[in-house]
Design a protein around this motif. Sequence first.
Motif, short mmCIF file in Angstrom:
data_model
loop_
_atom_site.label_atom_id
_atom_site.label_comp_id
_atom_site.label_asym_id
_atom_site.label_seq_id
_atom_site.Cartn_x
_atom_site.Cartn_y
_atom_site.Cartn_z
N LEU A 1 11.57 2.67 -55.61
CA LEU A 1 11.57 1.34 -55.01
C LEU A 1 10.42 1.17 -54.02
O LEU A 1 9.71 0.16 -54.04
CB LEU A 1 12.91 1.07 -54.32
CG LEU A 1 14.13 0.94 -55.23
CD1 LEU A 1 15.41 0.89 -54.39
CD2 LEU A 1 14.02 -0.29 -56.12
N LEU A 2 10.21 2.16 -53.16
CA LEU A 2 9.15 2.06 -52.16
C LEU A 2 7.76 2.11 -52.79
O LEU A 2 6.86 1.36 -52.38
CB LEU A 2 9.31 3.16 -51.11
CG LEU A 2 10.49 2.96 -50.17
CD1 LEU A 2 10.75 4.22 -49.36
CD2 LEU A 2 10.26 1.77 -49.25
N VAL A 3 7.57 2.95 -53.79
CA VAL A 3 6.27 3.02 -54.45
C VAL A 3 6.00 1.71 -55.22
O VAL A 3 4.87 1.21 -55.23
CB VAL A 3 6.18 4.25 -55.38
CG1 VAL A 3 4.98 4.18 -56.29
CG2 VAL A 3 6.13 5.52 -54.54
N LEU B 1 0.14 1.44 -48.33
CA LEU B 1 0.02 2.90 -48.19
C LEU B 1 1.16 3.48 -47.36
O LEU B 1 1.66 4.57 -47.65
CB LEU B 1 -1.34 3.27 -47.60
CG LEU B 1 -2.54 3.00 -48.51
CD1 LEU B 1 -3.85 3.26 -47.76
CD2 LEU B 1 -2.47 3.83 -49.78
N VAL B 2 1.59 2.75 -46.33
CA VAL B 2 2.72 3.20 -45.51
C VAL B 2 3.98 3.30 -46.37
O VAL B 2 4.70 4.30 -46.34
CB VAL B 2 2.95 2.27 -44.30
CG1 VAL B 2 4.30 2.52 -43.66
CG2 VAL B 2 1.83 2.45 -43.27
N LEU B 3 4.24 2.27 -47.17
CA LEU B 3 5.44 2.29 -48.01
C LEU B 3 5.39 3.42 -49.04
O LEU B 3 6.38 4.12 -49.26
CB LEU B 3 5.61 0.95 -48.73
CG LEU B 3 5.90 -0.26 -47.85
CD1 LEU B 3 6.09 -1.50 -48.71
CD2 LEU B 3 7.10 -0.02 -46.98
N ILE B 4 4.25 3.61 -49.66
CA ILE B 4 4.11 4.69 -50.63
C ILE B 4 4.28 6.04 -49.94
O ILE B 4 4.95 6.94 -50.45
CB ILE B 4 2.75 4.59 -51.37
CG1 ILE B 4 2.76 3.36 -52.29
CG2 ILE B 4 2.46 5.86 -52.16
CD1 ILE B 4 1.41 3.00 -52.87
N GLY B 5 3.72 6.18 -48.75
CA GLY B 5 3.87 7.42 -47.98
C GLY B 5 5.32 7.71 -47.64
O GLY B 5 5.79 8.85 -47.75
N ILE B 6 6.07 6.69 -47.24
CA ILE B 6 7.50 6.87 -46.95
C ILE B 6 8.23 7.30 -48.21
O ILE B 6 9.08 8.20 -48.19
CB ILE B 6 8.12 5.59 -46.36
CG1 ILE B 6 7.54 5.31 -44.97
CG2 ILE B 6 9.64 5.70 -46.29
CD1 ILE B 6 7.88 3.93 -44.45
N GLY C 1 19.36 10.22 -55.55
CA GLY C 1 19.13 9.18 -54.56
C GLY C 1 17.70 9.13 -54.06
O GLY C 1 17.13 8.06 -53.86
N HIS C 2 17.10 10.29 -53.87
CA HIS C 2 15.71 10.34 -53.39
C HIS C 2 14.75 9.75 -54.43
O HIS C 2 13.74 9.16 -54.07
CB HIS C 2 15.32 11.77 -53.01
CG HIS C 2 15.55 12.78 -54.07
ND1 HIS C 2 16.79 13.33 -54.33
CD2 HIS C 2 14.70 13.32 -54.97
CE1 HIS C 2 16.68 14.18 -55.33
NE2 HIS C 2 15.43 14.20 -55.74
N ILE D 1 7.04 8.92 -50.80
CA ILE D 1 6.69 10.31 -51.11
C ILE D 1 7.44 11.27 -50.18
O ILE D 1 7.96 12.30 -50.62
CB ILE D 1 5.16 10.51 -51.03
CG1 ILE D 1 4.48 9.77 -52.19
CG2 ILE D 1 4.80 11.99 -51.04
CD1 ILE D 1 2.97 9.67 -52.08
N ARG D 2 7.52 10.92 -48.90
CA ARG D 2 8.25 11.76 -47.95
C ARG D 2 9.72 11.88 -48.33
O ARG D 2 10.29 12.99 -48.34
CB ARG D 2 8.13 11.21 -46.53
CG ARG D 2 8.83 12.10 -45.49
CD ARG D 2 8.74 11.54 -44.08
NE ARG D 2 9.30 10.22 -43.93
CZ ARG D 2 10.61 9.98 -43.76
NH1 ARG D 2 11.48 10.95 -43.74
NH2 ARG D 2 11.03 8.74 -43.61
#
Length: 187
Positions: free
Chosen positions: A76-78, A172-177, A69-70, A179-180
């Motif tokens: 999707l976010l990246v 960058l916010v979406l990519i950061g989320i 799932g992660h 990655i988290r």
Amino acid sequence: MGFWTVFVIAVGLSMDAFAVSVANGCRIKRVTLRDALWSGWWFGGFQMLMPVLGWLGGLVLRDLIQSFGHWVAFGLLVFVGGKMLVEAVRGGKHEGEGEAERRSTRDMLVLAIATSIDALAVGLSLSILRVSIWWPALLIGLVTFAFSLAGTLLGCTVGKLVKGKAEIVGGLVLIGIGIRILLQGLH
């Protein structure tokens, strides 16, 4: 399960949707109530639906979701964040052109799914605990709706501060989320 327990779960689940809503609000020069409701509808709706689906899936899907799932949320976010970065670098349609449009239905669907995978897992957990899903799902949806609406409005203010770089900040916010979420899933 008590109200405050479910409320804390709802707030925790809504944080990714809040952050994405801020990023969405950044790309719009003048956010209307309609824009904020659009984010609230998508994110709140999916955050309400996914626990129900997880609850209905029960133990059968638990191992499957925990194992990848992660990766789905990360991908999707990246993808969406990368698309925003490419549009910003290429001088996409939102850069320097009066009013940016709200996200497309397709983009919102992808973002809503990506930010609600954790809610699916919460639904699975509640199913295992034999907790009725209807009240928690409603509260999770309403809290996420409120946070997403507020995030979109806040994002507009942030967007004005960063001016032409809003699309880059949002990407960058979406990519950061993403990655988290991936790093949390790998632990």
